[in-house]
Write an enzyme that holds these catalytic residues in place. Structure first.
Site, PDB file in Angstrom:
ATOM      1  N   SER A  49     -42.405   1.351  45.406  1.00 46.16           N
ATOM      2  CA  SER A  49     -42.780   0.566  44.085  1.00 46.16           C
ATOM      3  C   SER A  49     -43.196   0.251  42.912  1.00 46.16           C
ATOM      4  CB  SER A  49     -41.979  -1.029  44.962  1.00 46.16           C
ATOM      5  OG  SER A  49     -43.145  -1.204  45.747  1.00 46.16           O
ATOM      6  N   ASP A  87     -45.720   4.995  51.629  1.00 38.34           N
ATOM      7  CA  ASP A  87     -44.597   5.420  51.277  1.00 38.34           C
ATOM      8  C   ASP A  87     -44.561   7.039  51.366  1.00 38.34           C
ATOM      9  OD1 ASP A  87     -41.956   4.353  51.129  1.00 38.34           O
ATOM     10  OD2 ASP A  87     -41.766   3.348  49.938  1.00 38.34           O
ATOM     11  N   GLU A 119     -37.280   7.073  53.862  1.00 31.67           N
ATOM     12  CA  GLU A 119     -36.310   6.195  53.743  1.00 31.67           C
ATOM     13  C   GLU A 119     -34.933   7.338  54.517  1.00 31.67           C
ATOM     14  OE1 GLU A 119     -35.351   5.543  49.849  1.00 31.67           O
ATOM     15  OE2 GLU A 119     -36.942   3.999  49.217  1.00 31.67           O
ATOM     16  N   GLU A 186     -32.998  -2.885  53.779  1.00 34.25           N
ATOM     17  CA  GLU A 186     -32.822  -3.870  52.835  1.00 34.25           C
ATOM     18  C   GLU A 186     -31.597  -4.319  51.952  1.00 34.25           C
ATOM     19  OE1 GLU A 186     -35.546  -1.421  49.980  1.00 34.25           O
ATOM     20  OE2 GLU A 186     -34.778  -2.677  48.362  1.00 34.25           O
TER      21      GLU A 186
HETATM   22  O1  KIV Z   1     -41.325   0.797  48.189  1.00 38.75           O
HETATM   23  C1  KIV Z   1     -41.435  -0.597  48.567  1.00 38.75           C
HETATM   24  O2  KIV Z   1     -41.977  -1.550  48.243  1.00 38.75           O
HETATM   25  C2  KIV Z   1     -40.275  -0.777  49.323  1.00 38.75           C
HETATM   26  C3  KIV Z   1     -40.344  -2.106  50.124  1.00 38.75           C
HETATM   27  C4  KIV Z   1     -39.299  -3.143  49.458  1.00 38.75           C
HETATM   28  C5  KIV Z   1     -39.318  -2.117  51.471  1.00 38.75           C
HETATM   29  O3  KIV Z   1     -39.992   0.270  49.878  1.00 38.75           O
END
Ligand code: KIV
Length: 279
Positions: A49, A87, A119, A186
Site C-alpha cells: 500500500s 509485502d 496474496e 480483507e
Molecule cells: O499493503 C497493505 O497495506 C496490506 C494491508 C492493507 C493488509 O496488504
C-alpha cells in the site's frame, strides 16, 4: 543487534490460543517505526500500500522489489520489537516458487524483514511452501487482494456469494496447511471471517472483516487521517492528521512571514556552540 525480547511469528499463534488480540499497522519509514515501537505495536507491516500512500500510485501494481526493500530497510533500522513483515510485490511470487523464494530472500537479507506476506489462495500455495521450507515465515492474504484489482474490477467486498465464500474458506485452510503463520482477511463479510477464525489454529488478521478476527490491521496513514483521497467504510480515524499537520504548517509559515521565527532561543551567538554539532 536487535533486542532479545522481540516478537516472533510463532508468538502470534500462542496469542491466539490465549485469546489475546493482535493489533497490526502498516509502516513504511524509520521515524514512524520508532513511534510504533514506542507504542509497543507487535506487528509492523511494510505493505505494498506504500504504492498509494507514499508514492502516489493509483494501486499497488507498480510497486517494485527495490522500493519494498528500500522501505523495509528503513523500518528495520528502527530495530522495533514487533515483527517486521514485508509485502511481496506484484509478480515477485506469481512466476514460479523459485523466483518467489529468491524475492522473499531479498526482503529478508537486504530488507532485514522478519517475515513476508503474499496474496492469493490455492495458486500461491507452492510459493508459500517453498518459502516456508527455506525458513522464512509467511503471512497469507485472502478476500480482497489488491494486486488482483484489474481482474476483480475494483476494491469490492469479496465472499458475499456462497461459492466465493467457500473458496475463501478452503483457501484459508490450504494456506494454513502450507505453513502460513497468519492470514490477512480483507473485505469479507464478518460472519465468514468469524467462521474461518474459529476453524484455523493460526491467527487471522482482519481489515474490513469484522470484529471476530484474531487481530486487526489498518493502513497507518488511513487511521491517522493523513491519507484523505478516499476512506473505506472499515477505516476508523484515530487522529485527524492531515488537518493537524496543515494547521502546523500554516502556523510555521505565518511565524516566518511575521518574523516571529526564529526567535532568540533558536539562534547561536558568536561564542555559543550547539553540543550536537560539537560531538
Ligand atoms: O499493503 C497493505 O497495506 C496490506 C494491508 C492493507 C493488509 O496488504
Amino acid at each position: 543487534m536487535k533486542k532479545i525480547d522481540v516478537i516472533s511469528a510463532g508468538d502470534l499463534e500462542r496469542w491466539k490460543k490465549r485469546g489475546r488480540k493482535i493489533p497490526v499497522l502498516t509502516c513504511y519509514d524509520f521515524t514512524m517505526a520508532r513511534i510504533l515501537d514506542a507504542a509497543k505495536m507487535p506487528v509492523l507491516l511494510v505493505g505494498d500500500s506504500l504504492g498509494q500512500v507514499m508514492l502516489g500510485h493509483d494501486h499497488t501494481l507498480p510497486v517494485t522489489m527495490d522500493e519494498m526493500v528500500h522501505h523495509t530497510r528503513a523500518v528495520a533500522r528502527a530495530k522495533p520489537h514487533g515483527l517486521v513483515v514485508a509485502d511481496m510485490p506484484f509478480l515477485s511470487f506469481q512466476v514460479s516458487p523459485e523466483r518467489a523464494l529468491e524475492a522473499a530472500g531479498r526482503l529478508v537479507q537486504d530488507g532485514r524483514a522478519d517475515a513476508v506476506k503474499l496474496e492469493g489462495g490455492e495458486r500461491s500455495v507452492p510459493a508459500v511452501e517453498k518459502i516456508v521450507a527455506a525458513g522464512i515465515p509467511v503471512m497469507g492474504h485472502l478476500g480482497l487482494t489488491p494486486q488482483s484489482v484489474l481482474t476483480l474490477g475494483g476494491y469490492k467486498l469479496r465472499g458475499k456469494r456462497k461459492t466465493e465464500g467457500e473458496t475463501i474458506f478452503a483457501d484459508a485452510r490450504r494456506l494454513a496447511a502450507a505453513g502460513c503463520f497468519a492470514i490477512v482477511l480483507e473485505s469479507i463479510p464478518a460472519p465468514l471471517a468469524a467462521e474461518i477464525t474459529a476453524d484455523l489454529k493460526i491467527p487471522t488478521i482482519g481489515i474490513g472483516a469484522g470484529p471476530h478476527c484474531d487481530g486487526q490491521v489498518l493502513v497507518l496513514h488511513d487511521m491517522l487521517g493523513m491519507f484523505t483521497e478516499f476512506q473505506p467504510r472499515f477505516v476508523r480515524r484515530f487522529l485527524e492528521g492531515a488537518a493537524l499537520i496543515e494547521q502546523a504548517v500554516l502556523e510555521y509559515a505565518t511565524a516566518v512571514e511575521k518574523g516571529e521565527f526564529p526567535g532568540p532561543e533558536h539562534c547561536y551567538g558568536l561564542d555559543e556552540q550547539d553540543s550536537r554539532l560539537d560531538e
